[in-house]
Design a protein around this motif. Structure first.
Motif, PDB file in Angstrom:
ATOM      1  N   LYS A 126       0.846  -1.192   0.000  1.00 47.49           N
ATOM      2  CA  LYS A 126       0.000   0.000   0.000  1.00 47.49           C
ATOM      3  C   LYS A 126       0.880   1.239   0.000  1.00 47.49           C
ATOM      4  O   LYS A 126       2.046   1.193   0.399  1.00 47.49           O
ATOM      5  N   SER A 127       0.295   2.336  -0.477  1.00 50.56           N
ATOM      6  CA  SER A 127       1.003   3.604  -0.514  1.00 50.56           C
ATOM      7  C   SER A 127       0.026   4.712  -0.139  1.00 50.56           C
ATOM      8  O   SER A 127      -1.049   4.818  -0.732  1.00 50.56           O
ATOM      9  N   ILE A 128       0.413   5.504   0.836  1.00 48.05           N
ATOM     10  CA  ILE A 128      -0.431   6.600   1.318  1.00 48.05           C
ATOM     11  C   ILE A 128       0.298   7.908   1.029  1.00 48.05           C
ATOM     12  O   ILE A 128       1.447   8.080   1.443  1.00 48.05           O
ATOM     13  N   PRO A 129      -0.341   8.831   0.295  1.00 50.72           N
ATOM     14  CA  PRO A 129       0.341  10.071  -0.087  1.00 50.72           C
ATOM     15  C   PRO A 129       0.659  10.976   1.098  1.00 50.72           C
ATOM     16  O   PRO A 129      -0.025  10.955   2.119  1.00 50.72           O
ATOM     17  N   GLY A 130       1.702  11.779   0.911  1.00 52.37           N
ATOM     18  CA  GLY A 130       2.056  12.816   1.864  1.00 52.37           C
ATOM     19  C   GLY A 130       1.520  14.150   1.369  1.00 52.37           C
ATOM     20  O   GLY A 130       1.223  14.315   0.185  1.00 52.37           O
ATOM     21  N   THR A 143       3.498  10.966  -3.634  1.00 55.62           N
ATOM     22  CA  THR A 143       3.160   9.568  -3.418  1.00 55.62           C
ATOM     23  C   THR A 143       4.353   8.690  -3.746  1.00 55.62           C
ATOM     24  O   THR A 143       5.029   8.916  -4.763  1.00 55.62           O
ATOM     25  N   ILE A 144       4.605   7.694  -2.918  1.00 56.40           N
ATOM     26  CA  ILE A 144       5.657   6.716  -3.199  1.00 56.40           C
ATOM     27  C   ILE A 144       5.132   5.798  -4.296  1.00 56.40           C
ATOM     28  O   ILE A 144       4.125   5.113  -4.106  1.00 56.40           O
ATOM     29  N   ILE A 145       5.817   5.803  -5.445  1.00 55.70           N
ATOM     30  CA  ILE A 145       5.354   4.981  -6.576  1.00 55.70           C
ATOM     31  C   ILE A 145       6.298   3.834  -6.904  1.00 55.70           C
ATOM     32  O   ILE A 145       5.947   2.945  -7.671  1.00 55.70           O
ATOM     33  N   HIS A 204       3.866   7.437   3.042  1.00 55.40           N
ATOM     34  CA  HIS A 204       4.123   6.162   3.716  1.00 55.40           C
ATOM     35  C   HIS A 204       3.773   5.039   2.758  1.00 55.40           C
ATOM     36  O   HIS A 204       2.781   5.118   2.043  1.00 55.40           O
ATOM     37  N   ALA A 205       4.608   4.028   2.725  1.00 57.79           N
ATOM     38  CA  ALA A 205       4.308   2.838   1.931  1.00 57.79           C
ATOM     39  C   ALA A 205       4.655   1.608   2.755  1.00 57.79           C
ATOM     40  O   ALA A 205       5.505   1.660   3.640  1.00 57.79           O
TER      41      ALA A 205
END
Length: 136
Positions: A11-15, A29-31, A84-85
């Protein structure tokens, strides 16, 4: 010895970052995540995608930003939420955090999509845990 690892982003949660001086809000976003086993530990690197928008449209637009042709300047910022990822690799789960440490803006320039021209320097940190540990 450095051993590259296969990584699965769970999962990836944007900052979120606010740049009040220039009336801009930025989301990142961590991609992508690369990980390697180094000796008895790990090395982790993250790639981010940046989206920015003007809170208040600037009075004049000078042109489109392109690498190397516009001046950037540092601006004050406030990170209200870190990106956060969660990844899985090497039989473990890693919580990856990316924090902006500097944000630069090209005043008067926009991207071809009309977004402000932003450059960000970041620091990446991580915590390794066993897959059974819950992080709610």
């Amino acid at each position: 010895m450095v051993t590259p690892l296969e990584v699965k982003i769970v999962k990836s949660i944007p900052g979120e970052v606010e740049l009040p001086e220039v009336n801009i809000v930025m989301t990142y976003t961590i991609i992508g995540v690369k990980a390697a086993k180094v000796g008895g530990g790990y090395s982790v690197a993250a790639t981010i995608d940046i989206t920015a928008k003007f809170i208040k449209t600037p009075g004049r637009i000078l042109g489109v930003c392109a690498p190397g042709n516009v001046p950037y300047r540092s601006v004050p910022f406030a990170a209200s939420k870190l990106a956060h990822a969660v990844i899985e690799t090497d039989g473990r789960v890693f919580d990856i955090y990316v924090e902006p440490i500097a944000v630069m803006v090209a005043d008067g320039f926009i991207t071809p999509l009309g977004e402000p021209c932003i450059a960000v320097s970041t620091a990446t940190g991580w915590v390794a845990r066993q897959p059974s540990q819950d992080t709610r």
